[in-house]
Write a protein that holds these residues in place. Sequence first.
Motif, PDB file in Angstrom:
ATOM      1  N   PRO A  80      47.648  48.491  -7.458  1.00 36.81           N
ATOM      2  CA  PRO A  80      47.006  47.225  -7.068  1.00 36.81           C
ATOM      3  C   PRO A  80      46.883  46.240  -8.230  1.00 36.81           C
ATOM      4  O   PRO A  80      46.805  45.031  -8.008  1.00 36.81           O
ATOM      5  N   LYS A  81      46.900  46.751  -9.462  1.00 33.29           N
ATOM      6  CA  LYS A  81      46.799  45.880 -10.634  1.00 33.29           C
ATOM      7  C   LYS A  81      48.170  45.461 -11.164  1.00 33.29           C
ATOM      8  O   LYS A  81      48.269  44.823 -12.215  1.00 33.29           O
ATOM      9  N   GLY A  82      49.231  45.831 -10.460  1.00 35.00           N
ATOM     10  CA  GLY A  82      50.573  45.396 -10.827  1.00 35.00           C
ATOM     11  C   GLY A  82      51.315  46.291 -11.790  1.00 35.00           C
ATOM     12  O   GLY A  82      52.409  45.944 -12.248  1.00 35.00           O
ATOM     13  N   LYS A  83      50.780  47.465 -12.100  1.00 33.12           N
ATOM     14  CA  LYS A  83      51.447  48.388 -13.016  1.00 33.12           C
ATOM     15  C   LYS A  83      52.453  49.237 -12.258  1.00 33.12           C
ATOM     16  O   LYS A  83      52.143  49.795 -11.207  1.00 33.12           O
ATOM     17  N   SER A  84      53.677  49.334 -12.782  1.00 30.07           N
ATOM     18  CA  SER A  84      54.713  50.130 -12.120  1.00 30.07           C
ATOM     19  C   SER A  84      54.354  51.609 -12.120  1.00 30.07           C
ATOM     20  O   SER A  84      53.841  52.142 -13.110  1.00 30.07           O
ATOM     21  N   ILE A  85      54.628  52.262 -11.005  1.00 32.33           N
ATOM     22  CA  ILE A  85      54.361  53.691 -10.871  1.00 32.33           C
ATOM     23  C   ILE A  85      55.638  54.448 -11.192  1.00 32.33           C
ATOM     24  O   ILE A  85      56.672  54.229 -10.572  1.00 32.33           O
ATOM     25  N   SER A  86      55.556  55.349 -12.161  1.00 32.19           N
ATOM     26  CA  SER A  86      56.749  56.065 -12.617  1.00 32.19           C
ATOM     27  C   SER A  86      56.734  57.537 -12.234  1.00 32.19           C
ATOM     28  O   SER A  86      57.585  58.297 -12.692  1.00 32.19           O
ATOM     29  N   HIS A  87      55.775  57.937 -11.395  1.00 33.70           N
ATOM     30  CA  HIS A  87      55.676  59.337 -11.007  1.00 33.70           C
ATOM     31  C   HIS A  87      55.728  59.491  -9.492  1.00 33.70           C
ATOM     32  O   HIS A  87      55.540  58.530  -8.748  1.00 33.70           O
ATOM     33  N   LEU A  88      55.989  60.702  -9.056  1.00 36.98           N
ATOM     34  CA  LEU A  88      56.036  60.978  -7.629  1.00 36.98           C
ATOM     35  C   LEU A  88      54.669  60.749  -6.998  1.00 36.98           C
ATOM     36  O   LEU A  88      53.635  61.081  -7.585  1.00 36.98           O
ATOM     37  N   THR A  89      54.680  60.201  -5.812  1.00 37.43           N
ATOM     38  CA  THR A  89      53.443  59.984  -5.064  1.00 37.43           C
ATOM     39  C   THR A  89      53.437  60.895  -3.837  1.00 37.43           C
ATOM     40  O   THR A  89      54.461  61.471  -3.464  1.00 37.43           O
ATOM     41  N   VAL A  90      52.269  61.014  -3.234  1.00 39.49           N
ATOM     42  CA  VAL A  90      52.161  61.757  -1.979  1.00 39.49           C
ATOM     43  C   VAL A  90      52.416  60.767  -0.848  1.00 39.49           C
ATOM     44  O   VAL A  90      51.623  59.870  -0.602  1.00 39.49           O
ATOM     45  N   TYR A  91      53.555  60.930  -0.185  1.00 41.26           N
ATOM     46  CA  TYR A  91      53.943  60.000   0.881  1.00 41.26           C
ATOM     47  C   TYR A  91      53.253  60.354   2.191  1.00 41.26           C
ATOM     48  O   TYR A  91      52.755  59.489   2.910  1.00 41.26           O
ATOM     49  N   LYS A  92      53.220  61.640   2.503  1.00 41.53           N
ATOM     50  CA  LYS A  92      52.505  62.133   3.679  1.00 41.53           C
ATOM     51  C   LYS A  92      51.797  63.420   3.298  1.00 41.53           C
ATOM     52  O   LYS A  92      52.295  64.195   2.474  1.00 41.53           O
ATOM     53  N   ALA A  93      50.630  63.646   3.901  1.00 44.75           N
ATOM     54  CA  ALA A  93      49.876  64.880   3.665  1.00 44.75           C
ATOM     55  C   ALA A  93      49.388  65.382   5.013  1.00 44.75           C
ATOM     56  O   ALA A  93      48.235  65.192   5.386  1.00 44.75           O
ATOM     57  N   ARG A  94      50.304  66.011   5.745  1.00 46.29           N
ATOM     58  CA  ARG A  94      50.015  66.444   7.118  1.00 46.29           C
ATOM     59  C   ARG A  94      50.303  67.936   7.282  1.00 46.29           C
ATOM     60  O   ARG A  94      51.086  68.524   6.546  1.00 46.29           O
ATOM     61  N   SER A  95      49.676  68.510   8.279  1.00 47.59           N
ATOM     62  CA  SER A  95      49.934  69.896   8.649  1.00 47.59           C
ATOM     63  C   SER A  95      50.926  69.924   9.807  1.00 47.59           C
ATOM     64  O   SER A  95      51.459  68.877  10.218  1.00 47.59           O
ATOM     65  N   LEU A  96      51.154  71.102  10.391  1.00 46.81           N
ATOM     66  CA  LEU A  96      52.068  71.220  11.525  1.00 46.81           C
ATOM     67  C   LEU A  96      51.373  71.021  12.864  1.00 46.81           C
ATOM     68  O   LEU A  96      52.024  71.033  13.910  1.00 46.81           O
ATOM     69  N   ALA A  97      50.053  70.824  12.859  1.00 46.76           N
ATOM     70  CA  ALA A  97      49.336  70.531  14.110  1.00 46.76           C
ATOM     71  C   ALA A  97      49.596  69.082  14.513  1.00 46.76           C
ATOM     72  O   ALA A  97      49.815  68.216  13.665  1.00 46.76           O
ATOM     73  N   THR A  98      49.589  68.809  15.802  1.00 42.61           N
ATOM     74  CA  THR A  98      49.793  67.446  16.288  1.00 42.61           C
ATOM     75  C   THR A  98      48.665  67.064  17.238  1.00 42.61           C
ATOM     76  O   THR A  98      47.983  67.920  17.819  1.00 42.61           O
ATOM     77  N   ASP A  99      48.484  65.763  17.382  1.00 40.32           N
ATOM     78  CA  ASP A  99      47.497  65.250  18.343  1.00 40.32           C
ATOM     79  C   ASP A  99      48.185  64.770  19.620  1.00 40.32           C
ATOM     80  O   ASP A  99      47.615  64.055  20.420  1.00 40.32           O
ATOM     81  N   GLY A 100      49.440  65.169  19.771  1.00 44.29           N
ATOM     82  CA  GLY A 100      50.238  64.731  20.915  1.00 44.29           C
ATOM     83  C   GLY A 100      51.237  63.668  20.547  1.00 44.29           C
ATOM     84  O   GLY A 100      52.260  63.501  21.224  1.00 44.29           O
ATOM     85  N   ASN A 101      50.964  62.966  19.445  1.00 42.97           N
ATOM     86  CA  ASN A 101      51.873  61.900  19.007  1.00 42.97           C
ATOM     87  C   ASN A 101      52.424  62.153  17.606  1.00 42.97           C
ATOM     88  O   ASN A 101      53.608  61.979  17.363  1.00 42.97           O
ATOM     89  N   ALA A 102      51.534  62.544  16.714  1.00 44.93           N
ATOM     90  CA  ALA A 102      51.936  62.730  15.320  1.00 44.93           C
ATOM     91  C   ALA A 102      51.206  63.933  14.743  1.00 44.93           C
ATOM     92  O   ALA A 102      50.220  64.424  15.305  1.00 44.93           O
ATOM     93  N   HIS A 103      51.706  64.395  13.609  1.00 43.85           N
ATOM     94  CA  HIS A 103      51.043  65.497  12.923  1.00 43.85           C
ATOM     95  C   HIS A 103      49.739  65.011  12.307  1.00 43.85           C
ATOM     96  O   HIS A 103      49.647  63.876  11.822  1.00 43.85           O
ATOM     97  N   VAL A 104      48.735  65.883  12.302  1.00 42.78           N
ATOM     98  CA  VAL A 104      47.395  65.461  11.882  1.00 42.78           C
ATOM     99  C   VAL A 104      47.247  65.609  10.378  1.00 42.78           C
ATOM    100  O   VAL A 104      47.893  66.450   9.739  1.00 42.78           O
ATOM    101  N   PRO A 105      46.379  64.790   9.769  1.00 42.80           N
ATOM    102  CA  PRO A 105      46.196  64.817   8.314  1.00 42.80           C
ATOM    103  C   PRO A 105      45.636  66.142   7.818  1.00 42.80           C
ATOM    104  O   PRO A 105      44.829  66.799   8.484  1.00 42.80           O
ATOM    105  N   LEU A 106      46.051  66.506   6.638  1.00 40.29           N
ATOM    106  CA  LEU A 106      45.614  67.744   6.005  1.00 40.29           C
ATOM    107  C   LEU A 106      44.111  67.755   5.749  1.00 40.29           C
ATOM    108  O   LEU A 106      43.464  68.805   5.842  1.00 40.29           O
TER     109      LEU A 106
END
Length: 725
Positions: free
Chosen positions: A608-634
């Motif tokens: 948010p302060k404009g600094k470039s991120i040079s490391h891997l980020t967590v894109y999704k953090a979900r389990s294999l359970a679903t709510d009928g539409n998508a996998h639910v958050p961890l």
Amino acid sequence: MADIRQCNRTVYFGVLNSEKDDFLTISGDSRGLEGFDDTKVEELEHLVVRSYAEAERKFAPVVYSFFDAAKEEPVYTLERPDSSIVPPEYVKEIPLVMNNPTVGMLYSMLDSKSAGGVKNVSFQYDSILQQLIPKKVVLRAKQIRKELLHNSAKYEALPDGDPVKDDIGDTLNNLMAEAREYFDNVPTLLAIGIEDCEARLLLGAPEDGGKSEKIVAGLLNFGEDGTLKVLEEPKPDETALMIAEGETNNKLAKILETDYEETAGNEASDYVKALVVRTFSPLATATPGKIDLAKEAENHNNMLDLYTKAQASFIKSAKPAIEKMLGIYAYFAQYRVESKSGMRPELLIMNCDTELLTQSVNIIRLRTYLETVNSKTDTDKAIWFGILPEVGINATADEKEVKQVFKTSKTKKKTDIVSMETVATLANLLSEYEVNLFFSFETGPETSFDKISREGIGVFQDRCAPLMDKDFSAYAVPCLPNISVLPAAKSGVITGKLIKTDGETVEVSKEEEDIRRFWISGVSIPASFVAAGIVSAWVCPEFLKEKFRKDVDSTLPGCRFDVESKNNALVVTTTMAKEISGYPQKVKNDINHQGFGFIFGSENLKTPKGKSISHLTVYKARSLATDGNAHVPLFQTITAAFFTRTLRMVSGDNKMDNVKAFFSAHPDSQFSKWTAQKDKVNAIIQAGDEVTYDIDPASETCDINFKFGGVSKNLRVKLNLATAT
């Protein structure tokens, strides 16, 4: 406020050293037991580590080495050779530790990538791979030599009994242990031998690689009338000009000789002993005799060939164990906190085969352990997360055999792959005790960032299909892609070139066929280690305070922290360097559509302060359970575990009256305190969340309904109808 001091103890399902203590051996037969006694639990604490260094020290992974006289080359294996085939005295143990020159190169590469955050395509792998060429291997040996001499002189100058002398003695013992790694290890000993030959053969050779002429050492001096005089070095049988050696050097040389002889035993040789002394004892002064150029060149070339084969064989055999240790290193590396009072991650290393552990006769022991540590009001030893790497990516091990028309050097099929049935068995048990299982697929090109960037995540979704729509699905967390330390395409190492001689001159060959090289074929870190590591880090409030600086409550763990919300993923990044320039939009659309798995991103992003991120980020953090539409958050299962464990602690094992008090509107109730902190980054109940409960005395249960931003999760706890005291 409930005092749960630890929310990130993690269990690693895998073997580091089969000859060390393991869970099955220590736990013993638990049939008929409701739980382990305190003595047994404390005994199992020997498997717990709180740092990478402790894991290295406790489990001391090794590769076993012996020399195959028929093939005239060293053989390496992770299993101790059968004594009926290879006598024990012929087997050497090579520690797979950071101090090992070959293994240490990979840690240097990982740290360098992490520090710079440079993508694979731009990272200069060659500069670090050069640590494996003989010249670089010997550089570290020379540094050890300097430190040995420096500390030996200080040691000799102090009287016996001086505490400072004792400290220096410890330093010298550690340096001797490092030196021993060189002369008790075939590849490093060969590297020393190669450089020793080149030092004599190529002395005086021009930098452009031309021929080296014979050299006669001498001294330049002036005569009485100012004319120049050259004094030649005496021949071996002359003794008039012997160089005086310091007493410290002599003592150090004798110590090295003795240590080598004791280490090598019956295999000791005068040549290697002299080589060790020349390498680690400075200013060795024995006057050299005439060099047999042909013999020295032959020795050099033979050693270079053997060194190249030995390094290739060593890394190929050791790589599975090295990747596990790199995974443990990465797990602890995610937790970077200045404060010493933080919730430091802990790792319980099972050190037994996972397929064996999940057999019916053995999994009872794991259940008994979890019943003991996860079902008590004392939560200090409770397990929260599990790590399971090396799950098979293919649905069947039977792959079509292709006729080998062209020569290839692809590695053989892995033998330590975990089946999906084992994942299901393990996840099913762990879910009963609210333990999230982070699992990842076997390392290799099929599970890399490049593979997902090209082909998406469909193969992973198909592979995980048997684990979906199950009672345990919410606790099964597939992690991808695996993190590359060294891509296969960039893993070539040129170890050196052959030397040619005509008996009078020496030169390094310029012919392509005389270049010696090998390929490491890639090294990766299983994604489950990094996923469990970053989650273990962010549940610590001190970690979140250092990341966000404000709006973090020091008394609350980050169990409800949603890394996908707001800009959280940009603030809480991993320590792993980016690998690619992001996924194609279609791949991102597929990932976002269902939110599948715990997926790492390698995007070109800014904070948010404009600094470039040079490391891997967590894109999704979900389990294999679903709510009928998508996998639910961890975070749902982690929050629910914290909620129920706190409830059990505060209510005295779920006494009904105390449960009612827990949820009451009284300002001092636990629920009211959590509700009052909704504005915190690590709030247990955040804005938009709803938590309701319904007690049924008839069935002696309490149903708790969570609504996390509109997504519901239900829990049922068994009540204790005893009257609260």
